[in-house]
Scaffold this motif. Structure first.
Motif, short mmCIF file in Angstrom:
data_model
loop_
_atom_site.label_atom_id
_atom_site.label_comp_id
_atom_site.label_asym_id
_atom_site.label_seq_id
_atom_site.Cartn_x
_atom_site.Cartn_y
_atom_site.Cartn_z
N THR A 1 -1.20 26.53 19.88
CA THR A 1 -1.29 26.30 21.17
C THR A 1 0.17 26.22 21.65
OG1 THR A 1 -2.78 27.88 21.30
CG2 THR A 1 -1.05 27.32 23.22
N LYS A 2 -0.03 25.00 21.23
CA LYS A 2 1.01 23.73 21.77
C LYS A 2 1.93 23.65 21.51
CE LYS A 2 -3.01 20.29 23.94
NZ LYS A 2 -3.16 19.33 23.68
N GLY A 3 2.04 24.04 19.36
CA GLY A 3 2.93 23.48 18.40
C GLY A 3 3.93 25.20 19.06
N TYR A 4 3.62 26.06 19.98
CA TYR A 4 4.24 26.82 20.05
C TYR A 4 4.84 27.19 21.44
CZ TYR A 4 2.49 29.96 16.20
OH TYR A 4 2.00 30.10 15.04
N GLY A 5 4.60 25.84 22.30
CA GLY A 5 5.80 25.22 23.28
C GLY A 5 4.74 25.42 24.34
N ALA A 6 3.82 25.75 24.78
CA ALA A 6 2.74 26.33 25.71
C ALA A 6 2.40 25.17 26.47
CB ALA A 6 2.18 27.19 25.56
N SER B 1 -8.29 30.64 22.65
CA SER B 1 -8.46 31.51 21.47
C SER B 1 -8.09 31.69 20.16
CB SER B 1 -9.26 32.77 22.44
OG SER B 1 -8.41 33.67 22.21
N ASN B 2 -7.36 32.67 20.32
CA ASN B 2 -6.23 33.11 19.16
C ASN B 2 -4.95 33.80 20.50
OD1 ASN B 2 -6.75 32.66 16.62
ND2 ASN B 2 -8.20 34.55 16.81
N HIS B 3 -5.73 34.14 21.06
CA HIS B 3 -4.36 34.99 22.25
C HIS B 3 -3.62 33.66 22.95
CE1 HIS B 3 -3.41 37.03 26.50
NE2 HIS B 3 -4.16 36.35 26.88
N ALA B 4 -3.83 32.57 22.97
CA ALA B 4 -3.75 31.59 23.58
C ALA B 4 -2.61 31.67 22.27
CB ALA B 4 -4.51 30.40 23.40
N GLN B 5 -2.43 31.22 21.02
CA GLN B 5 -2.03 31.47 20.52
C GLN B 5 0.06 32.14 20.32
OE1 GLN B 5 -3.32 29.70 16.43
NE2 GLN B 5 -5.02 30.01 17.43
N ALA B 6 -0.68 33.35 20.45
CA ALA B 6 0.04 34.52 20.28
C ALA B 6 0.31 34.98 21.12
CB ALA B 6 -1.04 36.34 20.08
N LEU B 7 -0.10 34.92 22.59
CA LEU B 7 1.04 34.20 24.25
C LEU B 7 1.87 33.38 23.88
CD1 LEU B 7 1.46 35.57 26.63
CD2 LEU B 7 -0.08 34.33 27.33
N VAL C 1 -9.70 28.96 11.75
CA VAL C 1 -11.22 28.49 11.40
C VAL C 1 -10.84 26.47 11.29
CG1 VAL C 1 -11.61 29.12 9.19
CG2 VAL C 1 -13.75 28.12 9.79
N GLU C 2 -11.77 26.28 12.07
CA GLU C 2 -11.43 24.54 12.06
C GLU C 2 -12.51 24.38 10.50
OE1 GLU C 2 -13.13 20.53 14.55
OE2 GLU C 2 -13.66 22.55 14.82
N LEU C 3 -11.91 23.63 9.47
CA LEU C 3 -12.28 23.11 8.33
C LEU C 3 -13.54 22.59 8.29
CD1 LEU C 3 -9.79 22.28 5.90
CD2 LEU C 3 -11.34 24.48 6.37
N LYS D 1 -6.61 25.68 16.97
CA LYS D 1 -6.22 26.60 17.67
C LYS D 1 -5.54 25.86 19.00
CE LYS D 1 -9.78 29.54 17.25
NZ LYS D 1 -10.54 31.13 17.45
N ILE D 2 -5.91 25.06 19.65
CA ILE D 2 -5.19 23.78 20.91
C ILE D 2 -3.55 23.98 19.84
CG2 ILE D 2 -5.42 22.17 21.97
CD1 ILE D 2 -8.52 22.59 22.03
N ALA D 3 -4.19 22.69 18.45
CA ALA D 3 -2.64 22.26 18.49
C ALA D 3 -1.50 23.68 18.24
CB ALA D 3 -3.39 22.23 17.46
#
Length: 372
Positions: free
Chosen positions: A137-142, A104-110, A360-362, A133-135
């Motif tokens: 989250t992965k981009g931050y190395g999780a 979610s947003n939580h995922a990216q923030a974490l 938001v996904e365009l 959001k998935i992309a």
């Protein structure tokens, strides 16, 4: 589960301390105003607009509400990772570094907070999560692990990850540190509005009267209530309200608030996807048990879409559907509008509205408006 025994007390003083701790990690997001939306909110709705709703004039025999509202939009869509969630996660992980021996947003923030603190992160995300959001989250190395969309499915996968990795569970909203971190947005909002009013030609009596925030798990709402809980320190009382979608039971916070019993499960596919979760125990203790939230209101999917379109067209600001639920309440919920008219009188209210995020996904946005 993250330990709560050594967390700071849930007070405004702790919010101030939390802001000092995390301010080097977060953005002080801007506060925007918009005369067009002020005018729209302060104009009575017509009989045609209310026809067929629960406030149909022919049914209720009442006149449309005539509130006077001046909006101040706290734009957490400009926060790191595009949402307020970064605040709570930086606060929590700073606490974990002090209290643990290290995971979610939580995922990216974490993912972001973990990366900047040198901590590996395993993120469980529903398969229906928005691709951006998935992309991110992965981009931050999780390490992203997918699950079903229900809370039961997510909990089962999370349990497996913890057993395999020895990781600690970091909750998205139901933790004191998370709440204190989210509260810092309202703390900034108070200061920013006070500064803006003191430097303008507005009435010397004007100040921030109330704040409305979206409510999913309740971390942002309960944190906002804490930040606004000391009238002596903030120049007077600031009322705090929660806003939810009404679609398919997503208004669990409102239903629980007025029944006196926390609703523990939610199954809804409201377009406000960030608000599909039940209110947590710690947020509930602030929202309801401590009575720091003055009221809870809800709006339908069409009202959320109308508010979203207004923000895009009139403010040129990119937000997600969850972010505009508070604005939708102020524009379209006659119960809320009547309350403002009654309590604010002719002077009206300066109303803070927290735009919680802009992830938001365009393509999904295009489909949303194509349905009209």
């Amino acid at each position: 589960m993250a330990d709560t025994n050594t967390c700071p007390p849930l007070t405004r003083a702790s919010v101030l301390a939390a802001h000092a701790l995390i301010k080097s990690y977060i953005h002080e997001t801007p506060v925007l105003t918009n005369t067009t939306l002020d005018t729209l909110a302060s104009t009575p709705r017509t009989a045609a607009e209310l026809k067929g709703t629960e406030w149909d004039l022919e049914v209720t025999g009442k006149q449309p509400a005539r509130p006077k509202i001046r909006f101040w939009f706290k734009c957490e869509n400009y926060q790191r990772i595009g949402a307020f969630k970064a605040r709570g996660l930086f606060m929590l992980l700073n606490g974990l570094k002090r209290r643990w021996k290290w995971r979610s947003n939580h995922a990216q923030a974490l993912a972001l907070a973990a990366r900047e603190n040198g901590i590996p992160a395993h993120i469980v995300m529903p398969t229906i999560s928005a691709p951006p959001k998935i992309a991110a989250t992965k981009g931050y190395g999780a390490n992203v692990i997918f699950s079903g969309s229900t809370s039961t499915e997510r909990e089962a996968v999370t349990k497996e990850v913890i057993e395999k990795t020895g990781a600690r569970f970091v909750p998205p909203y139901d933790h004191p540190d998370i709440i204190l971190g989210q509260a810092t947005a309202a703390l900034e909002l108070q200061s920013q509005i006070s500064s803006a009013l003191s430097s303008s030609k507005s009435s010397p009596k004007r100040r921030l009267n109330a704040v409305i925030t979206p409510c999913g798990g309740g971390g942002l709402l309960s944190g906002t209530a804490l930040a606004c809980s000391d009238p002596a320190a903030q120049g007077g009382p600031i009322l705090v309200f929660g806003a939810e979608p009404s679609f398919s039971g997503a208004d669990d916070g409102r239903r629980g608030y007025y029944s006196g019993q926390r609703v523990e499960t939610v199954k809804s596919l409201t377009i406000a996807d960030g608000l599909r979760t039940p209110v947590g125990k710690y947020p509930w203790s602030i929202i309801y048990e401590k009575k720091l939230v003055a009221g809870m209101y809800s709006v339908g999917e069409e009202e959320i879409k109308k508010a979203l379109k207004l923000v895009y067209e009139r403010m040129k600001v990119v937000v997600e559907p969850s972010a505009v639920v508070g604005l939708a309440v102020a524009l379209f919920n006659e119960e809320f509008r009547s309350m403002v008219e009654r309590d604010a009188g002719e002077e009206g209210w300066d109303l803070g509205v927290v735009f919680s995020g802009g992830n938001v996904e365009l393509a999904a946005l295009g489909r949303l408006f194509a349905e009209e």
